[in-house]
Design an enzyme around this catalytic site. Structure first.
Site, mmCIF file in Angstrom:
data_model
loop_
_atom_site.group_PDB
_atom_site.id
_atom_site.type_symbol
_atom_site.label_atom_id
_atom_site.label_comp_id
_atom_site.label_asym_id
_atom_site.label_seq_id
_atom_site.Cartn_x
_atom_site.Cartn_y
_atom_site.Cartn_z
ATOM 1 N N TYR A 117 0.840 -1.198 0.000
ATOM 2 C CA TYR A 117 0.000 0.000 0.000
ATOM 3 C C TYR A 117 0.875 1.247 0.000
ATOM 4 O O TYR A 117 1.809 1.368 0.787
ATOM 5 C CB TYR A 117 -0.920 0.021 1.211
ATOM 6 C CG TYR A 117 -2.078 -0.966 1.175
ATOM 7 C CD1 TYR A 117 -2.320 -1.765 0.064
ATOM 8 C CD2 TYR A 117 -2.937 -1.106 2.255
ATOM 9 C CE1 TYR A 117 -3.369 -2.656 0.031
ATOM 10 C CE2 TYR A 117 -4.002 -2.002 2.237
ATOM 11 C CZ TYR A 117 -4.200 -2.784 1.119
ATOM 12 O OH TYR A 117 -5.248 -3.673 1.090
ATOM 13 N N GLN A 146 -9.609 -13.010 2.932
ATOM 14 C CA GLN A 146 -9.915 -11.607 2.660
ATOM 15 C C GLN A 146 -10.388 -11.531 1.218
ATOM 16 O O GLN A 146 -9.611 -11.716 0.285
ATOM 17 C CB GLN A 146 -8.708 -10.699 2.874
ATOM 18 C CG GLN A 146 -9.068 -9.225 2.711
ATOM 19 C CD GLN A 146 -8.030 -8.278 3.285
ATOM 20 O OE1 GLN A 146 -7.469 -7.473 2.546
ATOM 21 N NE2 GLN A 146 -7.784 -8.347 4.594
ATOM 22 N N TRP A 159 -13.042 -6.791 1.323
ATOM 23 C CA TRP A 159 -12.523 -5.583 0.688
ATOM 24 C C TRP A 159 -13.465 -5.141 -0.437
ATOM 25 O O TRP A 159 -14.159 -5.942 -1.030
ATOM 26 C CB TRP A 159 -11.108 -5.762 0.171
ATOM 27 C CG TRP A 159 -10.859 -6.788 -0.905
ATOM 28 C CD1 TRP A 159 -10.602 -8.120 -0.728
ATOM 29 C CD2 TRP A 159 -10.805 -6.560 -2.324
ATOM 30 N NE1 TRP A 159 -10.400 -8.736 -1.943
ATOM 31 C CE2 TRP A 159 -10.508 -7.807 -2.936
ATOM 32 C CE3 TRP A 159 -10.972 -5.434 -3.129
ATOM 33 C CZ2 TRP A 159 -10.387 -7.957 -4.322
ATOM 34 C CZ3 TRP A 159 -10.840 -5.570 -4.513
ATOM 35 C CH2 TRP A 159 -10.550 -6.817 -5.086
ATOM 36 N N ALA A 180 -17.691 -1.587 -4.012
ATOM 37 C CA ALA A 180 -17.235 -1.760 -5.403
ATOM 38 C C ALA A 180 -16.334 -0.596 -5.811
ATOM 39 O O ALA A 180 -16.511 0.018 -6.872
ATOM 40 C CB ALA A 180 -18.406 -1.905 -6.357
ATOM 41 N N ARG A 223 -10.993 9.649 -7.710
ATOM 42 C CA ARG A 223 -9.604 9.189 -7.571
ATOM 43 C C ARG A 223 -9.171 8.374 -8.779
ATOM 44 O O ARG A 223 -7.973 8.191 -8.999
ATOM 45 C CB ARG A 223 -9.433 8.373 -6.286
ATOM 46 C CG ARG A 223 -10.327 7.147 -6.174
ATOM 47 C CD ARG A 223 -10.203 6.523 -4.800
ATOM 48 N NE ARG A 223 -11.189 5.484 -4.557
ATOM 49 C CZ ARG A 223 -10.897 4.251 -4.165
ATOM 50 N NH1 ARG A 223 -9.654 3.904 -3.993
ATOM 51 N NH2 ARG A 223 -11.852 3.376 -3.939
#
Length: 370
Positions: free
Chosen positions: A63, A195, A224, A228, A246
């Site tokens: 990240y 996950q 996660w 969407a 973004r």
């Protein structure tokens, strides 16, 4: 509603068949960028999350090109957060580069070789300023490393106390089941959590392919992209990308999301779904974001929804979804399903195998999961 009131409503769920309890909503810092006041932003978001009763925090080695773990660890330090009061997870696979910007990293710092799993985990701990993480994930399956090597490496981390549990993220079901079997045969620590991507627009894998993980093997699930990647927020209901999205700053991420949800084959269908969801949410007195999150919370196979807050106001809005979730009913569920029309048909019902009472009673209003 004030933070203290929503904190009283916060629900904590067991992470599958483990004794670990996590808040139904968690914070993931994937979208916090090192440009600007990243540390100040992280500190304020973590502080607000704690006010709401959020105890689960997720990050990863890649990240923000390797910076995100440092932000999260420093935030806990500056806020003087007791280590035992939070559940922290990180993920290994892609090294410290960005998966959306094509680069060629050194071959030893990607994948799930024993070398990378152990070196990557220790590096993550240094950045987090922690002696251990609660959960460490293999973030995607490494088909080039022997599965036994992968299992032994993650099991070693647990045995040494560098992680308390380990899990997988978006592995093929066959690989995950084989890893569980292999760990039991070799007396290793087996994975206990998945996950996974899960939202109103992305259901097939979670509800169908991964069903035996939850029902038969008692896996927990951290979710996660329950919105969407923002498509379900209502900002994209006209099928276009807002100027301040973004996506405009990250072409790789834009392609990743839009190719899933707004490609030529599904754009018209999904735009109609989005607008119908927006109308239903308004009728219920909530935002489209809150409806989408409450829907995901209503699946008891979900242990915690990972939300990528970038502003304090987003926390306030998103966590109001808990209020709607507490009011969830068979009628709301059926109206959502009538709009979505995409509920997968499971290939087998594993409900008889459910070892956890939370799972045996998990068929909320006779729907997801059945």
């Amino acid at each position: 509603m004030e933070a203290k009131d929503l904190k009283a409503q916060m629900e904590y769920r067991y992470m599958g068949n483990t004794g670990l309890k996590v808040s139904i909503v968690g914070f993931g810092n994937m979208i916090i960028q090192h440009q600007g006041n990243a540390q100040k932003t992280t500190n304020s978001i973590v502080a607000r999350c704690l006010e709401y009763g959020i105890n689960y925090f997720d990050t990863a080695e890649f990240y923000d090109e390797g910076n995100a773990e440092s932000y999260l660890g420093q935030a806990f330090k500056e806020l003087k957060v007791p280590r035992e009061s939070v559940v922290v997870s990180t993920k290994l696979m892609f090294g410290t580069g960005s998966i959306f910007n094509v680069k060629t990293p050194p071959p030893t710092v990607v994948g799930l070789s024993r070398k990378h799993v152990i070196e990557g985990a220790l590096r993550s701990l240094r950045k987090l300023q922690m002696e251990y993480v609660d959960i460490i994930f293999g973030s995607r399956f490494d088909q080039y490393s022997p599965l036994e090597e992968i299992c032994r490496a993650f099991s070693w981390l647990v045995e040494k106390g560098y992680a308390l549990y380990w899990g997988v993220s978006e592995w093929p079901i066959d690989a995950t089941v084989e890893a569980i079997k292999l760990c039991h045969e070799l007396n290793l620590r087996a994975p206990v959590v998945e996950q996974a991507q899960y939202s109103m627009l992305s259901r097939e894998r979670f509800e169908k392919e991964y069903k035996p993980l939850f029902d038969k093997h008692g896996f927990g699930a951290t979710i996660w992209s329950p919105l969407a990647s923002g498509i379900l927020t209502g900002r994209y209901n006209d099928g276009n990308i807002p100027n301040d999205s973004r996506f405009n700053d990250n072409p790789g991420f834009k392609h990743f999301v839009m190719s899933q949800f707004m490609n030529p084959n599904n754009k018209d269908k999904n735009v109609k779904i989005l607008n119908d969801l927006g109308a239903l949410a308004k009728e219920l007195g909530y935002t489209q974001t809150q409806l989408a999150l409450a829907w995901a919370m209503a699946s008891k196979d979900s242990s915690s929804l990972i939300l990528g807050f970038s502003k304090l106001s987003y926390i306030d809005e998103n966590l109001k979804a808990i209020e709607l979730y507490k009011k969830w009913s068979k009628e709301i569920e059926q109206r959502c399903e009538a709009i979505l029309g995409n509920q997968p048909i499971p290939s087998m019902d594993y409900v008889i195998f459910r070892p956890n009472p939370q799972r045996r009673e998990a068929a909320v209003f006779g729907k997801r999961p059945q």
